[in-house]
Design an enzyme around this catalytic site. Structure first.
Site, PDB file in Angstrom:
ATOM      1  N   ASP A  20     -23.508 -34.459   0.124  1.00  0.00           N
ATOM      2  CA  ASP A  20     -23.842 -33.300   0.957  1.00  0.00           C
ATOM      3  C   ASP A  20     -22.637 -32.845   1.777  1.00  0.00           C
ATOM      4  O   ASP A  20     -21.776 -33.650   2.129  1.00  0.00           O
ATOM      5  CB  ASP A  20     -25.001 -33.682   1.887  1.00  0.00           C
ATOM      6  CG  ASP A  20     -25.652 -32.470   2.520  1.00  0.00           C
ATOM      7  OD1 ASP A  20     -25.411 -31.341   2.042  1.00  0.00           O
ATOM      8  OD2 ASP A  20     -26.393 -32.638   3.503  1.00  0.00           O
ATOM      9  N   ARG A  24     -20.561 -26.595   4.122  1.00  0.00           N
ATOM     10  CA  ARG A  24     -20.019 -26.594   5.496  1.00  0.00           C
ATOM     11  C   ARG A  24     -18.532 -26.886   5.508  1.00  0.00           C
ATOM     12  O   ARG A  24     -17.786 -26.333   6.304  1.00  0.00           O
ATOM     13  CB  ARG A  24     -20.782 -27.615   6.352  1.00  0.00           C
ATOM     14  CG  ARG A  24     -22.058 -27.051   6.943  1.00  0.00           C
ATOM     15  CD  ARG A  24     -22.958 -28.130   7.445  1.00  0.00           C
ATOM     16  NE  ARG A  24     -23.559 -28.859   6.328  1.00  0.00           N
ATOM     17  CZ  ARG A  24     -24.159 -30.026   6.447  1.00  0.00           C
ATOM     18  NH1 ARG A  24     -24.221 -30.623   7.609  1.00  0.00           N
ATOM     19  NH2 ARG A  24     -24.696 -30.608   5.395  1.00  0.00           N
ATOM     20  N   ARG A  33     -18.083 -20.959  -0.339  1.00  0.00           N
ATOM     21  CA  ARG A  33     -18.782 -22.232  -0.522  1.00  0.00           C
ATOM     22  C   ARG A  33     -18.375 -22.931  -1.815  1.00  0.00           C
ATOM     23  O   ARG A  33     -18.298 -24.156  -1.886  1.00  0.00           O
ATOM     24  CB  ARG A  33     -20.294 -22.001  -0.492  1.00  0.00           C
ATOM     25  CG  ARG A  33     -20.817 -21.590   0.882  1.00  0.00           C
ATOM     26  CD  ARG A  33     -22.298 -21.260   0.819  1.00  0.00           C
ATOM     27  NE  ARG A  33     -23.069 -22.388   0.336  1.00  0.00           N
ATOM     28  CZ  ARG A  33     -23.491 -23.404   1.098  1.00  0.00           C
ATOM     29  NH1 ARG A  33     -23.229 -23.409   2.384  1.00  0.00           N
ATOM     30  NH2 ARG A  33     -24.183 -24.380   0.581  1.00  0.00           N
ATOM     31  N   HIS A  37     -17.542 -26.919  -3.299  1.00  0.00           N
ATOM     32  CA  HIS A  37     -18.100 -27.615  -4.466  1.00  0.00           C
ATOM     33  C   HIS A  37     -16.978 -28.077  -5.405  1.00  0.00           C
ATOM     34  O   HIS A  37     -17.057 -29.154  -5.991  1.00  0.00           O
ATOM     35  CB  HIS A  37     -19.072 -26.698  -5.211  1.00  0.00           C
ATOM     36  CG  HIS A  37     -20.293 -26.346  -4.415  1.00  0.00           C
ATOM     37  ND1 HIS A  37     -21.021 -27.281  -3.722  1.00  0.00           N
ATOM     38  CD2 HIS A  37     -20.902 -25.153  -4.182  1.00  0.00           C
ATOM     39  CE1 HIS A  37     -22.045 -26.677  -3.112  1.00  0.00           C
ATOM     40  NE2 HIS A  37     -21.975 -25.389  -3.355  1.00  0.00           N
ATOM     41  N   TRP A  69     -32.054 -23.950  -6.744  1.00  0.00           N
ATOM     42  CA  TRP A  69     -32.136 -22.633  -7.410  1.00  0.00           C
ATOM     43  C   TRP A  69     -32.323 -21.524  -6.396  1.00  0.00           C
ATOM     44  O   TRP A  69     -32.089 -20.355  -6.707  1.00  0.00           O
ATOM     45  CB  TRP A  69     -33.309 -22.609  -8.401  1.00  0.00           C
ATOM     46  CG  TRP A  69     -33.197 -23.598  -9.521  1.00  0.00           C
ATOM     47  CD1 TRP A  69     -33.883 -24.773  -9.634  1.00  0.00           C
ATOM     48  CD2 TRP A  69     -32.365 -23.501 -10.686  1.00  0.00           C
ATOM     49  NE1 TRP A  69     -33.520 -25.414 -10.803  1.00  0.00           N
ATOM     50  CE2 TRP A  69     -32.594 -24.656 -11.470  1.00  0.00           C
ATOM     51  CE3 TRP A  69     -31.446 -22.555 -11.158  1.00  0.00           C
ATOM     52  CZ2 TRP A  69     -31.947 -24.898 -12.676  1.00  0.00           C
ATOM     53  CZ3 TRP A  69     -30.806 -22.792 -12.365  1.00  0.00           C
ATOM     54  CH2 TRP A  69     -31.051 -23.948 -13.102  1.00  0.00           C
ATOM     55  N   ARG A  71     -30.613 -20.905  -3.910  1.00  0.00           N
ATOM     56  CA  ARG A  71     -29.319 -20.415  -3.381  1.00  0.00           C
ATOM     57  C   ARG A  71     -28.926 -19.116  -4.087  1.00  0.00           C
ATOM     58  O   ARG A  71     -29.449 -18.807  -5.149  1.00  0.00           O
ATOM     59  CB  ARG A  71     -28.259 -21.487  -3.606  1.00  0.00           C
ATOM     60  CG  ARG A  71     -28.577 -22.720  -2.794  1.00  0.00           C
ATOM     61  CD  ARG A  71     -27.485 -23.737  -2.865  1.00  0.00           C
ATOM     62  NE  ARG A  71     -27.827 -24.846  -1.997  1.00  0.00           N
ATOM     63  CZ  ARG A  71     -26.974 -25.696  -1.469  1.00  0.00           C
ATOM     64  NH1 ARG A  71     -25.688 -25.573  -1.718  1.00  0.00           N
ATOM     65  NH2 ARG A  71     -27.372 -26.670  -0.687  1.00  0.00           N
ATOM     66  N   LEU A 131     -19.640 -48.904 -16.674  1.00  0.00           N
ATOM     67  CA  LEU A 131     -20.249 -48.234 -15.516  1.00  0.00           C
ATOM     68  C   LEU A 131     -21.345 -47.304 -16.033  1.00  0.00           C
ATOM     69  O   LEU A 131     -21.094 -46.498 -16.936  1.00  0.00           O
ATOM     70  CB  LEU A 131     -19.207 -47.411 -14.745  1.00  0.00           C
ATOM     71  CG  LEU A 131     -19.795 -46.584 -13.600  1.00  0.00           C
ATOM     72  CD1 LEU A 131     -20.283 -47.484 -12.457  1.00  0.00           C
ATOM     73  CD2 LEU A 131     -18.796 -45.561 -13.064  1.00  0.00           C
TER      74      LEU A 131
END
Ligand code: FPP
Length: 242
Positions: A20, A24, A33, A37, A69, A71, A131
């Protein structure tokens, strides 16, 4: 001195992360934004790489929720582009590093080409076990339990299963995470104290860590600190201290 002795307990085998704070992080720098990401996707690589040395065998990442969705379309499309790019760019490296990749979440609403990339990477890594990397895309815990319940109900309707034979294992085997261990540690970055529908069934006995740092600033070193902190916790699973 063994690693366990040094840090007080075993490393968490399965860590799940709510990544998260990308938005911001970007907004506080006057950036779009999506820049957050993109930086977040770079962090994914760094954290994934650090897992084997920390004793982590399973890493699960919350990349896109059933609520995301809502957004703006441009942000949703940008995230979908990032997922495509991640699979194309990191796929070969994940194969080479012995990662087994799985995707959880409902796939129907995703574009066909992205679904094909996801299935392709799952198929290419199916033999790996260094992994276990699970990426949650269009994932919501209630949605997952609903889809699992429908399939159990269908099995009962078709006479393949009797209601009295439905156990906790039956439910677990119908979830997207079938075959994966439950997370030992669930970590959320960026200071929010919520789980946002992430792995509600699987988290019944998980430990939680909430850190203030936003995901794009969350380094492998900070991750290692959280993982070591887990080793100092006492897990009792409802029993009393032994
Ligand atoms: C939450 O930050 C983050 C997301 C909704 C997307 C997570 C995606 C990535 C880290 C990119 C790529 C992932 C992979 C697996 C390649 P937010 O946008 O909710 O941040 P905010 O709360 O500050 O607005």
């Amino acid at each position: 001195m063994s690693d366990d002795q040094m840090h007080g307990g075993p490393a968490p085998a399965h860590v799940a992360i709510i990544m998260d704070g990308n938005g911001r992080w970007a907004e506080s720098r006057g950036l779009p934004r999506l820049a957050g990401h993109r930086r977040g996707a770079d962090r994914v690589h760094e954290i994934v790489e650090s897992c084997p040395d920390l004793g982590i065998t399973h890493l699960t990442l919350f990349a896109f929720s059933t609520e995301n969705w809502k957004r703006p379309a441009s942000e949703v499309q940008g995230l979908m582009r990032l997922f495509r790019r991640y699979i194309k760019k990191e796929g070969a490296r994940l194969v080479a590093e012995g990662a087994r990749v799985r995707f959880i979440g409902g796939r129907d609403p995703l574009d066909a080409d992205l679904r094909a990339l996801m299935a392709g990477l799952e198929a290419r890594t199916v033999e790996n076990d260094r992994l276990h990397l699970t990426v949650a895309i269009n994932y919501g815990g209630r949605d997952e339990i609903l889809r699992a319940t429908r399939r159990v109900a269908e099995a009962v309707r078709d006479g393949r299963l009797r209601p009295e034979d439905v156990t906790q294992d039956t439910i677990a085997e119908h979830l997207d995470t079938a075959g994966l261990p439950d997370p030992d540690l669930i970590l959320r970055t960026s200071g929010e104290l919520r789980v946002s529908g992430f792995l509600p069934w699987q988290a019944a006995y998980s430990e939680f860590s909430f850190v203030e740092t936003r995901w794009p600033d969350f380094t492998a070193e900070m991750f290692a600190t959280q993982v070591r902190g887990f080793g100092r916790r006492e897990r009792r699973y409802g029993a009393i201290a032994g």
